[in-house]
Design a protein around this motif. Structure first.
Motif, PDB file in Angstrom:
ATOM      1  N   ILE A   1       0.844  -1.150  -0.026  1.00  0.00           N
ATOM      2  CA  ILE A   1      -0.007   0.148  -0.047  1.00  0.00           C
ATOM      3  C   ILE A   1       0.964   1.157   0.136  1.00  0.00           C
ATOM      4  CG2 ILE A   1      -1.504   1.339   1.438  1.00  0.00           C
ATOM      5  CD1 ILE A   1      -2.858  -1.349   2.241  1.00  0.00           C
ATOM      6  N   PHE A   2       2.075   1.314   0.924  1.00  0.00           N
ATOM      7  CA  PHE A   2       2.593   2.348   0.801  1.00  0.00           C
ATOM      8  C   PHE A   2       3.537   2.523  -0.480  1.00  0.00           C
ATOM      9  CE2 PHE A   2       3.198   2.215   5.635  1.00  0.00           C
ATOM     10  CZ  PHE A   2       2.650   3.466   5.676  1.00  0.00           C
ATOM     11  N   PHE A   3       3.853   1.413  -1.273  1.00  0.00           N
ATOM     12  CA  PHE A   3       4.400   1.486  -2.611  1.00  0.00           C
ATOM     13  C   PHE A   3       3.227   2.355  -3.505  1.00  0.00           C
ATOM     14  CE2 PHE A   3       5.137  -0.304  -6.647  1.00  0.00           C
ATOM     15  CZ  PHE A   3       6.443   0.014  -6.986  1.00  0.00           C
ATOM     16  N   TYR A   4       2.298   1.940  -3.518  1.00  0.00           N
ATOM     17  CA  TYR A   4       1.194   2.488  -4.388  1.00  0.00           C
ATOM     18  C   TYR A   4       0.937   3.999  -4.153  1.00  0.00           C
ATOM     19  CZ  TYR A   4       0.017  -2.102  -6.073  1.00  0.00           C
ATOM     20  OH  TYR A   4      -0.089  -3.399  -6.282  1.00  0.00           O
ATOM     21  N   ASN A  60       3.850   5.986  -5.657  1.00  0.00           N
ATOM     22  CA  ASN A  60       3.850   5.960  -7.089  1.00  0.00           C
ATOM     23  C   ASN A  60       2.609   7.308  -6.840  1.00  0.00           C
ATOM     24  OD1 ASN A  60       5.259   4.040  -7.664  1.00  0.00           O
ATOM     25  ND2 ASN A  60       3.486   2.547  -8.008  1.00  0.00           N
ATOM     26  N   PHE A  61       1.659   7.350  -6.279  1.00  0.00           N
ATOM     27  CA  PHE A  61       0.943   8.300  -6.291  1.00  0.00           C
ATOM     28  C   PHE A  61       1.541   9.722  -6.319  1.00  0.00           C
ATOM     29  CE2 PHE A  61      -2.247  11.265  -4.198  1.00  0.00           C
ATOM     30  CZ  PHE A  61      -3.064  11.541  -5.214  1.00  0.00           C
ATOM     31  N   PHE A  62       2.257   9.867  -5.125  1.00  0.00           N
ATOM     32  CA  PHE A  62       2.846  10.950  -4.767  1.00  0.00           C
ATOM     33  C   PHE A  62       3.860  11.396  -5.822  1.00  0.00           C
ATOM     34  CE2 PHE A  62       1.250  10.497  -0.502  1.00  0.00           C
ATOM     35  CZ  PHE A  62       0.533  11.545  -0.346  1.00  0.00           C
ATOM     36  N   ALA A  72      -4.518   7.101 -11.701  1.00  0.00           N
ATOM     37  CA  ALA A  72      -4.098   8.269 -11.214  1.00  0.00           C
ATOM     38  C   ALA A  72      -2.905   8.288 -10.565  1.00  0.00           C
ATOM     39  CB  ALA A  72      -5.512   8.826  -9.951  1.00  0.00           C
ATOM     40  N   GLY A  73      -2.120   7.540 -11.068  1.00  0.00           N
ATOM     41  CA  GLY A  73      -0.714   7.400 -10.496  1.00  0.00           C
ATOM     42  C   GLY A  73      -0.368   6.416  -9.783  1.00  0.00           C
ATOM     43  N   LEU A  74      -1.692   5.518  -8.989  1.00  0.00           N
ATOM     44  CA  LEU A  74      -1.064   4.572  -8.175  1.00  0.00           C
ATOM     45  C   LEU A  74      -0.174   3.431  -8.858  1.00  0.00           C
ATOM     46  CD1 LEU A  74      -4.648   3.957  -6.577  1.00  0.00           C
ATOM     47  CD2 LEU A  74      -2.768   5.067  -5.539  1.00  0.00           C
ATOM     48  N   PHE A  75      -0.360   3.282 -10.128  1.00  0.00           N
ATOM     49  CA  PHE A  75       0.639   2.240 -10.840  1.00  0.00           C
ATOM     50  C   PHE A  75       1.427   3.207 -11.588  1.00  0.00           C
ATOM     51  CE2 PHE A  75      -3.418   0.239 -10.004  1.00  0.00           C
ATOM     52  CZ  PHE A  75      -2.884  -1.060  -9.136  1.00  0.00           C
ATOM     53  N   ASP A  76       2.719   2.673 -11.886  1.00  0.00           N
ATOM     54  CA  ASP A  76       3.594   3.275 -12.677  1.00  0.00           C
ATOM     55  C   ASP A  76       3.528   2.612 -14.214  1.00  0.00           C
ATOM     56  OD1 ASP A  76       5.667   4.963 -13.871  1.00  0.00           O
ATOM     57  OD2 ASP A  76       7.210   4.321 -12.653  1.00  0.00           O
ATOM     58  N   GLU A 135       7.888   8.376   1.939  1.00  0.00           N
ATOM     59  CA  GLU A 135       9.372   8.222   1.200  1.00  0.00           C
ATOM     60  C   GLU A 135      10.496   7.667   2.220  1.00  0.00           C
ATOM     61  OE1 GLU A 135      10.182  12.070  -0.303  1.00  0.00           O
ATOM     62  OE2 GLU A 135       8.221  11.859  -1.814  1.00  0.00           O
ATOM     63  N   LEU A 136      10.495   8.242   3.394  1.00  0.00           N
ATOM     64  CA  LEU A 136      11.280   7.919   4.615  1.00  0.00           C
ATOM     65  C   LEU A 136      11.398   6.382   4.943  1.00  0.00           C
ATOM     66  CD1 LEU A 136      13.438   8.586   6.380  1.00  0.00           C
ATOM     67  CD2 LEU A 136      11.646   8.917   8.240  1.00  0.00           C
ATOM     68  N   SER A 137      10.126   5.757   4.730  1.00  0.00           N
ATOM     69  CA  SER A 137       9.992   4.380   4.986  1.00  0.00           C
ATOM     70  C   SER A 137      10.713   3.542   4.150  1.00  0.00           C
ATOM     71  CB  SER A 137       8.623   3.971   5.185  1.00  0.00           C
ATOM     72  OG  SER A 137       7.997   3.841   3.743  1.00  0.00           O
ATOM     73  N   PHE A 138      11.012   3.984   2.914  1.00  0.00           N
ATOM     74  CA  PHE A 138      11.819   3.099   1.965  1.00  0.00           C
ATOM     75  C   PHE A 138      13.240   3.270   2.121  1.00  0.00           C
ATOM     76  CE2 PHE A 138       7.730   3.520  -0.004  1.00  0.00           C
ATOM     77  CZ  PHE A 138       7.344   2.061  -0.557  1.00  0.00           C
TER      78      PHE A 138
END
Length: 165
Positions: A6-9, A12-14, A51-55, A129-132
């Protein structure tokens, strides 16, 4: 696993939402092909990518160009200035701190109807972003004699390399 996905999606959105920052800065740096790539990525990811959830632009070999106002100022010859650590935002330089202000004017989150909503969305984006990046930080500081100097040097070298690209 699912929370990380979910954080990955959201990442991508941000990232998709940050297209105006990257597109304007590639244009100001004279990188016209990169500007076109960013605009194409935005169109593809906003439609096919839900809406950017997927690249979805990756399928078309369109890679994101990580450009910001701090880099643009560096391209125009402005030096780093002093190294600073900004609360919540982390390591920066005087040039990049000014660049963050410039990026805020290009960031769609700045134009949310309420200040609380904009700040909340920015905080969520920063935390996401920090979580990655926790592993990167641990690797860098784990073997360092002085973690502050290690982070400072790594940051300044990284930013200098990004300006030269």
């Amino acid at each position: 696993f699912y929370i990380r996905l979910i954080f990955f999606y959201f990442s991508n959105f941000f990232s998709n939402l940050g297209t105006p920052i990257r597109a304007v800065n590639t244009l100001l740096q004279g990188k016209l092909v990169a500007t076109g790539t960013e605009l194409a990525r935005f169109g593809i990811n906003s439609t096919i990518g839900m809406a950017g959830l997927f690249d979805a632009a990756k399928q078309f070999d369109l890679s994101r160009k990580d450009e910001d106002t701090g880099q643009t100022l560096g391209v125009y010859g402005l030096g780093h200035g002093m190294y600073v650590v900004l609360p919540i935002l982390g390591p920066s330089s005087a040039r990049d701190a000014v660049g963050i202000v410039g990026d805020m004017f290009l960031d769609p989150l700045s134009y949310l109807p309420t200040t609380e909503g904009a700040m909340g969305a920015r905080a969520f984006r920063s935390e996401n972003e920090l979580s990655f990046r926790f592993e990167e930080y641990d690797e860098l500081t784990g073997a360092a004699v002085d973690p502050y100097i290690a982070v400072r040097d790594a940051y300044l070298q990284h930013r200098e390399k990004r300006v030269k690209e």
